[in-house]
Design a protein around this motif. Structure first.
Motif, mmCIF file in Angstrom:
data_model
loop_
_atom_site.group_PDB
_atom_site.id
_atom_site.type_symbol
_atom_site.label_atom_id
_atom_site.label_comp_id
_atom_site.label_asym_id
_atom_site.label_seq_id
_atom_site.Cartn_x
_atom_site.Cartn_y
_atom_site.Cartn_z
ATOM 1 N N LEU A 9 0.853 -1.188 0.000
ATOM 2 C CA LEU A 9 0.000 0.000 0.000
ATOM 3 C C LEU A 9 0.889 1.237 0.000
ATOM 4 O O LEU A 9 1.673 1.430 0.930
ATOM 5 C CB LEU A 9 -0.881 -0.040 1.258
ATOM 6 C CG LEU A 9 -1.936 1.026 1.469
ATOM 7 C CD1 LEU A 9 -2.955 1.033 0.329
ATOM 8 C CD2 LEU A 9 -2.656 0.773 2.807
ATOM 9 N N VAL A 19 -8.707 2.096 2.990
ATOM 10 C CA VAL A 19 -8.466 0.796 2.339
ATOM 11 C C VAL A 19 -7.950 -0.207 3.372
ATOM 12 O O VAL A 19 -8.425 -1.359 3.448
ATOM 13 C CB VAL A 19 -7.456 0.951 1.178
ATOM 14 C CG1 VAL A 19 -6.956 -0.405 0.700
ATOM 15 C CG2 VAL A 19 -8.102 1.717 0.017
ATOM 16 N N HIS A 20 -6.978 0.233 4.194
ATOM 17 C CA HIS A 20 -6.430 -0.675 5.203
ATOM 18 C C HIS A 20 -7.525 -1.137 6.151
ATOM 19 O O HIS A 20 -7.633 -2.327 6.490
ATOM 20 C CB HIS A 20 -5.290 0.009 5.977
ATOM 21 C CG HIS A 20 -4.502 -0.964 6.792
ATOM 22 N ND1 HIS A 20 -4.885 -1.372 8.050
ATOM 23 C CD2 HIS A 20 -3.367 -1.639 6.506
ATOM 24 C CE1 HIS A 20 -4.014 -2.250 8.502
ATOM 25 N NE2 HIS A 20 -3.085 -2.435 7.586
ATOM 26 N N VAL A 78 -1.071 -0.983 -4.491
ATOM 27 C CA VAL A 78 -2.178 -0.020 -4.427
ATOM 28 C C VAL A 78 -1.564 1.359 -4.233
ATOM 29 O O VAL A 78 -0.952 1.631 -3.201
ATOM 30 C CB VAL A 78 -3.154 -0.374 -3.285
ATOM 31 C CG1 VAL A 78 -4.265 0.670 -3.209
ATOM 32 C CG2 VAL A 78 -3.752 -1.759 -3.498
ATOM 33 N N ALA A 307 -12.362 4.138 -0.786
ATOM 34 C CA ALA A 307 -11.734 2.864 -0.413
ATOM 35 C C ALA A 307 -12.574 1.694 -0.921
ATOM 36 O O ALA A 307 -12.041 0.664 -1.369
ATOM 37 C CB ALA A 307 -11.567 2.789 1.103
ATOM 38 N N ASN A 308 -13.880 1.853 -0.859
ATOM 39 C CA ASN A 308 -14.777 0.820 -1.360
ATOM 40 C C ASN A 308 -14.523 0.550 -2.841
ATOM 41 O O ASN A 308 -14.500 -0.604 -3.294
ATOM 42 C CB ASN A 308 -16.213 1.308 -1.137
ATOM 43 C CG ASN A 308 -17.176 0.176 -1.062
ATOM 44 O OD1 ASN A 308 -17.331 -0.517 -2.055
ATOM 45 N ND2 ASN A 308 -17.809 -0.028 0.081
ATOM 46 N N VAL A 310 -11.721 1.056 -4.377
ATOM 47 C CA VAL A 310 -10.415 0.371 -4.475
ATOM 48 C C VAL A 310 -10.611 -1.124 -4.222
ATOM 49 O O VAL A 310 -10.075 -1.975 -4.960
ATOM 50 C CB VAL A 310 -9.403 0.973 -3.467
ATOM 51 C CG1 VAL A 310 -8.149 0.108 -3.385
ATOM 52 C CG2 VAL A 310 -9.040 2.405 -3.849
ATOM 53 N N LEU A 311 -11.403 -1.469 -3.212
ATOM 54 C CA LEU A 311 -11.625 -2.898 -2.927
ATOM 55 C C LEU A 311 -12.399 -3.579 -4.054
ATOM 56 O O LEU A 311 -12.173 -4.753 -4.356
ATOM 57 C CB LEU A 311 -12.354 -3.080 -1.589
ATOM 58 C CG LEU A 311 -11.398 -3.407 -0.430
ATOM 59 C CD1 LEU A 311 -10.472 -2.266 -0.125
ATOM 60 C CD2 LEU A 311 -12.154 -3.835 0.807
#
Ligand SMILES: NC(=O)c1ccc[n+]([C@@H]2O[C@H](COP(=O)([O-])OP(=O)(O)OC[C@H]3O[C@@H](n4cnc5c(N)ncnc54)[C@H](OP(=O)(O)O)[C@@H]3O)[C@@H](O)[C@H]2O)c1
Length: 358
Positions: A9, A19-20, A78, A307-308, A310-311
């Protein structure tokens, strides 16, 4: 593909910490859904002592990202540091090393997309950047899927949450200064708000949207862009008195093969769907030859919505998806966009005709 995948990351700020945290809280659910375990093996930041606001293991934090990029045990990089040159270098080096990459960096993607997509093709990794456009709205995947059976003729939207928040406050009667202050107090203005206010951020997103919708790379600098600097509370009040409101509208249309892109404050009827999108929300409207008009709206920014996204891109990597390639031959490549390549990828057609659906 192995079942335990390691992530490096880059950046643990607003989006990186989100994200983490999402990987920590939702990782088990993702593993059940995909059959893969994701773990963060390294985090590269500027200040290793900074408080992150979420539980982050101190022993995996580093300020030296090079070894992570070259480590064969790292499967996915990422990139969430922001800025241009360093971020572009991280993405490019990861792709050259054959790694999969997810980024939310609209500036780098808008300016260097053809180059990065070519590195992806040459070295076998996959690049995803859904989080760079409209946060939680999966608009790039929607566009790619739409193009499998249809054609997009026109695209428009409100794609910058900060300016939409300011214009929403002006529409409620706030003064210019009050609207700016509220945007800042609610975390919707960057320390340097120039990119938002000038329309540049919206132009970056429009460039990426147009690449997917029309298969051409128009660098953001080539987009006719006007920001909201000159929009006043009085103008918004006058618009409201005539049954309209002012929105910063990003628009792309293809007519007889000619592609026109613009970002500008526009008078919008109050019954126009764009008028109903308030605060930091985003909307994208697609006009398609077959299915007609479709609209997609949602939170365009913020730690967890981004972040969502990214996932969601990480999930696409696990599912071995890619963005569409069918339009690769139509990419219009400006001079000087390929500093790391000996020759312009425009002249290397050896691997461009592959079409891999999402
Ligand atoms: N914020 C949003 O809502 C949003 C929405 C969509 C897309 N994005 C994009 O997501 C990316 C990240 O945005 P953000 O809001 O999370 O930024 P941010 O809060 O400023 O965080 C940036 C992070 O990157 C680290 N960093 C910066 N330069 C670095 C370098 N040279 N080497 C190593 N680490 C470095 C910083 O380290 P330190 O913490 O140690 O300073 C920090 O952890 C940007 O490209 C942005 O455009 C953000």
């Amino acid at each position: 593909m192995k079942k335990d995948l390691k992530i490096a990351l880059f950046g643990c700020g607003t989006v990186g910490s989100g994200v983490h945290e999402l990987l920590r809280t939702e990782g088990a659910r993702m593993a059940r859904a995909t059959g893969f375990n994701l773990s963060v093996a390294g985090i590269c930041v500027r200040d290793p002592e900074k408080e992150r606001g979420v539980p982050v293991p101190h022993d995996i934090i580093t300020t030296n990202g090079g070894p992570l990029l070259d480590d064969p045990d790292i499967d996915i990089v990422v990139e969430l540091i922001g800025g241009e040159e360093e971020a572009r270098g991280i993405i490019a080096r990861a792709l050259v090393n054959g790694k999969n990459v997810v980024t939310a960096n609209k500036l780098v993607i808008a300016r260097h997309l053809p180059y990065l997509r070519r590195l992806e093709e040459l070295h076998g990794g996959r690049l995803f950047y859904g989080a760079s456009v409209c946060g939680s709205i999966p608009i790039l995947k929607v566009i790619d899927e739409t193009l499998i059976v249809d054609r997009i003729t026109h695209l428009r939207g409100v794609v910058n949450g900060s300016t939409n928040f300011i214009l929403s406050r002006l529409a409620e009667g706030c003064s210019d200064a009050e609207a700016l202050e509220l945007a800042s107090a609610n975390g919707f203005l960057e320390a340097d708000p120039t990119a938002d206010i000038s329309g540049a951020d919206a132009a970056h997103k429009l460039s990426i949207l147009a690449f997917h919708a029309f298969g051409r790379h128009v660098p953001p600098e080539a987009i006719d862009t006007t920001g909201i600097e000159r929009v006043t509370a009085l103008q918004v009040e006058q618009a409201r008195a005539s049954g309209k409101t002012i929105k910063l509208v990003a628009e792309a249309a293809e007519t007889n093969g000619e592609l026109r892109l613009s970002v500008a404050p526009r008078l919008v009827d109050l019954n126009d769907p764009l008028a109903s999108v308030r605060d930091e929300m985003n909307i994208v409207e697609l006009q398609c030859e077959g299915v007609g008009t479709q609209r997609f709206s949602g939170k365009g920014a913020g730690s967890i919505p981004t972040a969502n996204a990214v996932l969601s891109d990480l999930t696409d990597i696990l599912a071995r998806r890619r963005y569409q390639r069918s339009h690769a031959d139509r990419i219009c490549i400006p001079q000087g966009t390929f500093p790391d390549c000996g020759r312009s990828p425009a002249h290397d057609r050896s691997n461009t005709s592959r079409t891999i659906g999402v």
